[in-house]
Write an enzyme that holds these catalytic residues in place. Structure first.
Site, short mmCIF file in Angstrom:
data_model
loop_
_atom_site.label_atom_id
_atom_site.label_comp_id
_atom_site.label_asym_id
_atom_site.label_seq_id
_atom_site.Cartn_x
_atom_site.Cartn_y
_atom_site.Cartn_z
N ASP A 1 -85.52 75.95 -96.63
CA ASP A 1 -83.92 75.85 -96.73
C ASP A 1 -83.23 77.24 -96.53
O ASP A 1 -83.74 78.09 -97.25
CB ASP A 1 -83.53 75.19 -97.92
CG ASP A 1 -82.03 75.58 -98.31
OD1 ASP A 1 -81.03 75.15 -97.55
OD2 ASP A 1 -81.51 75.99 -99.42
N GLY B 1 -80.35 79.53 -96.54
CA GLY B 1 -79.09 79.72 -97.18
C GLY B 1 -78.43 80.64 -96.29
O GLY B 1 -78.56 81.25 -95.21
N ASN B 2 -77.31 81.24 -97.10
CA ASN B 2 -76.33 82.19 -96.30
C ASN B 2 -77.09 83.55 -96.31
O ASN B 2 -76.74 84.49 -95.48
CB ASN B 2 -75.01 82.28 -97.10
CG ASN B 2 -74.30 80.89 -97.18
OD1 ASN B 2 -73.93 80.65 -95.94
ND2 ASN B 2 -74.21 80.17 -98.12
N ARG C 1 -80.33 84.13 -98.22
CA ARG C 1 -81.74 83.99 -98.46
C ARG C 1 -82.54 82.76 -97.84
O ARG C 1 -81.84 81.67 -97.68
CB ARG C 1 -82.10 84.13 -99.98
CG ARG C 1 -81.47 85.31 -100.67
CD ARG C 1 -82.13 85.36 -102.07
NE ARG C 1 -81.58 84.10 -102.92
CZ ARG C 1 -81.98 84.07 -103.90
NH1 ARG C 1 -82.85 84.75 -104.49
NH2 ARG C 1 -81.56 83.13 -104.65
N ILE C 2 -83.79 82.70 -97.69
CA ILE C 2 -84.77 81.52 -97.29
C ILE C 2 -85.49 81.10 -98.61
O ILE C 2 -85.96 81.99 -99.13
CB ILE C 2 -85.33 81.76 -96.02
CG1 ILE C 2 -84.36 82.28 -94.96
CG2 ILE C 2 -86.05 80.64 -95.77
CD1 ILE C 2 -85.26 82.13 -93.68
N GLY D 1 -72.17 68.91 -94.75
CA GLY D 1 -73.33 69.96 -94.52
C GLY D 1 -74.40 69.15 -94.61
O GLY D 1 -74.69 68.34 -95.65
N ASP E 1 -77.00 70.61 -96.21
CA ASP E 1 -77.55 70.79 -97.39
C ASP E 1 -77.21 69.63 -98.35
O ASP E 1 -77.96 69.26 -99.11
CB ASP E 1 -77.34 72.27 -97.86
CG ASP E 1 -75.73 72.58 -97.46
OD1 ASP E 1 -74.94 71.58 -96.90
OD2 ASP E 1 -75.46 73.63 -98.29
N THR F 1 -74.09 80.38 -103.38
CA THR F 1 -73.15 81.17 -102.69
C THR F 1 -71.77 80.61 -102.89
O THR F 1 -70.64 81.13 -103.56
CB THR F 1 -73.27 81.43 -101.28
OG1 THR F 1 -74.52 82.18 -101.26
CG2 THR F 1 -72.42 82.40 -100.77
N THR G 1 -62.09 96.32 -118.86
CA THR G 1 -61.68 95.59 -117.46
C THR G 1 -63.15 95.02 -117.22
O THR G 1 -63.09 93.80 -116.63
CB THR G 1 -61.49 96.54 -116.42
OG1 THR G 1 -60.27 97.03 -116.62
CG2 THR G 1 -61.35 96.06 -114.95
#
Length: 244
Positions: free
Chosen positions: A6, A8-9, A11-12, A94, A96, A120, A172
């Protein structure tokens, strides 16, 4: 053996399967694609098929370099899937999400299913008990929420994921952690509550890189499985072989 991958944006993720048994899983950066695939195939010499989801044209060329070692299949929308796609724009769904829906259909037959993939982006996909894919939702994942607060404001710092110390932040940084983490938890719980208003019974499958972190904070009963997409990719390919 099947090597499921798979992309991804950033990572694999990959896993080697013998039938439905996951033998080993891997995570690596896209920049190290070819070397890692080569190492996996060297370790698992009986691998016969390389099955890939979600790739760009550049990455396709990298995978094709292994065509002499294994049979290569890129999952596409023209493959057979075990559900009826009721999306109004099926060509935009998609791969996925389609693979996740297929895995939910095959692993949990005759049930209403909600698949939540927390990576992501966070995707929500619903498949009813009659195996109709009805659609879902897409929103920003935890990392994108942290990054957007930093990039689209003048002074908010860029933080990394951390368990909020308290709901009412006293600095913050604490306020950002509370807003990002609790905001997504409330979103997921709200999505589940909305679906409960329409369907009295359904199972919830949570997967993706942030699934373990989020599962500890959700009140609803869920099946948390960070490898669900890879398992679904393996099962989708086996379904294709049987139904082509």
């Amino acid at each position: 053996m099947i090597l499921a991958v798979d992309v991804g944006n950033t990572r694999i993720k990959a896993a080697v399967f013998e039938g439905n048994t996951l033998l080993e899983s891997f995570v690596f950066l896209k920049t190290a694609l070819e070397k890692n695939i080569e190492n996996i195939l060297e370790k698992y010499k009986n691998t016969t098929h390389l099955v890939i989801a979600s790739v760009s044209d550049v990455e396709k060329q990298a995978f094709i370099s292994f065509k002499d070692a294994v049979n290569i299949h890129f999952v596409s929308q023209t493959d057979p899937f075990p559900f009826v796609n009721c999306y109004e724009t099926p060509q935009t769904l998609g791969i996925d999400r389609m693979v996740l829906a297929a895995g939910a259909t095959l692993q949990y037959p005759n049930q209403n299913r909600l698949v939540i993939d927390a990576g992501t982006c966070v995707t929500y996909d619903f498949i009813d008990e009659n195996d109709n894919y009805l659609g879902g939702a897409i929103s920003s994942g935890l990392r994108l929420r942290y990054e957007s607060l930093h990039h689209f404001t003048a002074k908010l710092p860029l933080l990394t994921l951390e368990k909020p110390k308290r709901f009412i932040g006293k600095s913050t940084s604490e306020s950002i952690h509370s807003g990002v983490v609790n905001g997504l938890v409330f979103e997921i719980e709200g999505c589940i509550a909305e679906i409960k208003g329409q369907y009295s019974k359904f199972i919830i499958i949570l997967t993706g890189g942030d699934s373990v972190f989020l599962a500890k904070r959700l009140k609803n009963t869920i099946f948390a499985n960070s490898n669900f997409l890879l398992e679904s990719l393996n099962q989708t390919f086996q379904y294709k072989i049987k139904n082509d």
